[in-house]
Design a protein around this motif. Structure first.
Motif, PDB file in Angstrom:
ATOM      1  N   ALA A   1      28.631  22.185  -6.413  1.00  0.00           N
ATOM      2  CA  ALA A   1      29.068  23.070  -7.502  1.00  0.00           C
ATOM      3  C   ALA A   1      30.000  22.313  -8.487  1.00  0.00           C
TER       4      ALA A   1
ATOM      5  N   LYS B   1      27.233  22.456 -13.778  1.00  0.00           N
ATOM      6  CA  LYS B   1      26.655  22.639 -14.954  1.00  0.00           C
ATOM      7  C   LYS B   1      27.110  22.055 -16.140  1.00  0.00           C
TER       8      LYS B   1
ATOM      9  N   SER C   1      29.855  34.999 -10.170  1.00  0.00           N
ATOM     10  CA  SER C   1      29.472  33.568  -9.311  1.00  0.00           C
ATOM     11  C   SER C   1      30.050  34.169  -7.782  1.00  0.00           C
ATOM     12  N   VAL C   2      29.420  33.055  -7.133  1.00  0.00           N
ATOM     13  CA  VAL C   2      29.858  33.217  -5.478  1.00  0.00           C
ATOM     14  C   VAL C   2      31.398  33.293  -5.329  1.00  0.00           C
TER      15      VAL C   2
ATOM     16  N   SER D   1      33.371  34.835  -7.202  1.00  0.00           N
ATOM     17  CA  SER D   1      34.308  36.169  -7.770  1.00  0.00           C
ATOM     18  C   SER D   1      34.807  36.875  -6.856  1.00  0.00           C
TER      19      SER D   1
ATOM     20  N   THR E   1      38.382  33.780 -17.389  1.00  0.00           N
ATOM     21  CA  THR E   1      37.600  32.994 -16.429  1.00  0.00           C
ATOM     22  C   THR E   1      38.671  32.871 -15.212  1.00  0.00           C
TER      23      THR E   1
ATOM     24  N   ASP F   1      35.823  29.002 -12.457  1.00  0.00           N
ATOM     25  CA  ASP F   1      35.043  28.873 -13.509  1.00  0.00           C
ATOM     26  C   ASP F   1      35.545  27.535 -14.063  1.00  0.00           C
TER      27      ASP F   1
ATOM     28  N   ASP G   1      28.831  26.795 -13.464  1.00  0.00           N
ATOM     29  CA  ASP G   1      28.373  27.733 -13.570  1.00  0.00           C
ATOM     30  C   ASP G   1      28.110  28.019 -15.230  1.00  0.00           C
TER      31      ASP G   1
END
Length: 296
Positions: free
Chosen positions: A36, A40, A201-202, A204, A262, A266, A271
């Motif tokens: 992760a 992105k 997201s996971v 959060s 965020t 984040d 992501d």
């Protein structure tokens, strides 16, 4: 027939991304580096930079005050100070470069772009120190297991991010002049988060819970689930005051100083952007790659 869309041309030569807390020195053991961390963002960076680098260092057993870790970060970042280069740091990565400058006089020529940095420390490592053995009474049930390991708990690296009133802190605790010095090095761009839940997201639920049950009751809000906004902006504000730069944070992703809704995760760029101008961390990284260093 739709017209052919040419791919975005690179706008920078070399881009370096330095991670924060909780990463093993061995990439095969790193919880996020292969899954992760920067996930992105890597796709965006490889389109906009001729060369990208995402080095991995041990930030579990070595904290921000560790001289060898400071040397590792400084030496790799010092090689990315050309006009066409960009250096980005997330979380404790900011503190490591800051302490290298303040502790050893190893200050980058241009500096770096700061994302979600706990410049003056975080309440959460204070709590971890009190929860972990030998001083603590045990980790709260709701944060046991993988969620706790996620942040490298009970480690020297974690404790180095304690707030300035705690012994062993490697935050920037030397007063306004030192904060301004680090603010000058990060004047190119700063992103800070204000939402524990952040983008969906996971991470959060975990960071949202940290915000609600631990950060807010202790006066840390607004925060990103781990770092208060005031800690993240401290060096920028000191530089702004010292230089009378008249700069300010905005809630749009093309601003050098971005106040985003965020969370701390984040800021790792793992992501996609969310809906809303203040929920676009990937776009902020892209904007900073495009506009480059701030010279004044």
């Amino acid at each position: 027939m739709l017209p052919f869309a040419a791919p975005a041309a690179p706008v920078a030569d070399r881009c370096l991304f330095l991670h924060g807390l909780g990463v093993s020195g061995n990439v095969t053991d790193a919880l996020f580096m292969g899954v992760a961390y920067w996930m992105k963002l890597k796709k965006v960076a490889k389109k906009l930079c001729n060369h990208t680098s995402f080095p991995v260092f041990d930030t579990v057993t070595r904290g921000a005050g560790n001289a060898s870790l400071q040397d590792d970060f400084y030496h790799v970042a010092a090689a990315y100070q050309g006009e066409g280069d960009r250096v980005f740091t997330h979380s404790m990565g900011n503190n490591i470069l800051a302490r290298a400058c303040l502790d050893q006089g190893k200050c980058l020529e241009r500096g770096w772009f700061q994302a979600h940095g706990p410049v003056t420390g975080s309440i959460f490592p204070d709590l971890l120190h009190d929860w972990c053995p030998p001083s603590g009474a045990g980790f709260p049930e709701r944060l046991q297991g993988w969620a706790a390991k996620l942040v490298g708990y009970c480690s020297p690296a974690t404790y180095s991010l304690q707030t300035c009133d705690r012994s062993g802190s490697a935050a920037v605790c030397g007063g306004v002049s030192q904060l301004a010095k680090i603010g000058n090095l990060t004047r190119h761009g700063v992103m800070c988060g204000t939402s524990g839940f952040g983008l969906i997201s996971v991470l959060s639920p975990l960071l949202g819970a940290l915000d609600e049950f631990y950060m807010r009751p202790r006066g840390a809000a607004p925060d990103d689930g781990m770092v208060s906004l005031s800690s993240c902006t401290a060096a920028f504000e000191a530089w702004n005051d010292a230089t009378r730069a008249n700069a300010s944070f905005a809630e749009v992703a093309n601003a050098r100083y971005y106040r985003a809704a965020t969370n701390h995760g984040d800021g790792m760029g793992f992501d996609v952007d969310g809906i809303g101008a203040d929920r676009k961390p990937i776009s902020w990284f892209e904007s900073m790659i495009r506009i480059g260093w701030r010279e004044s």
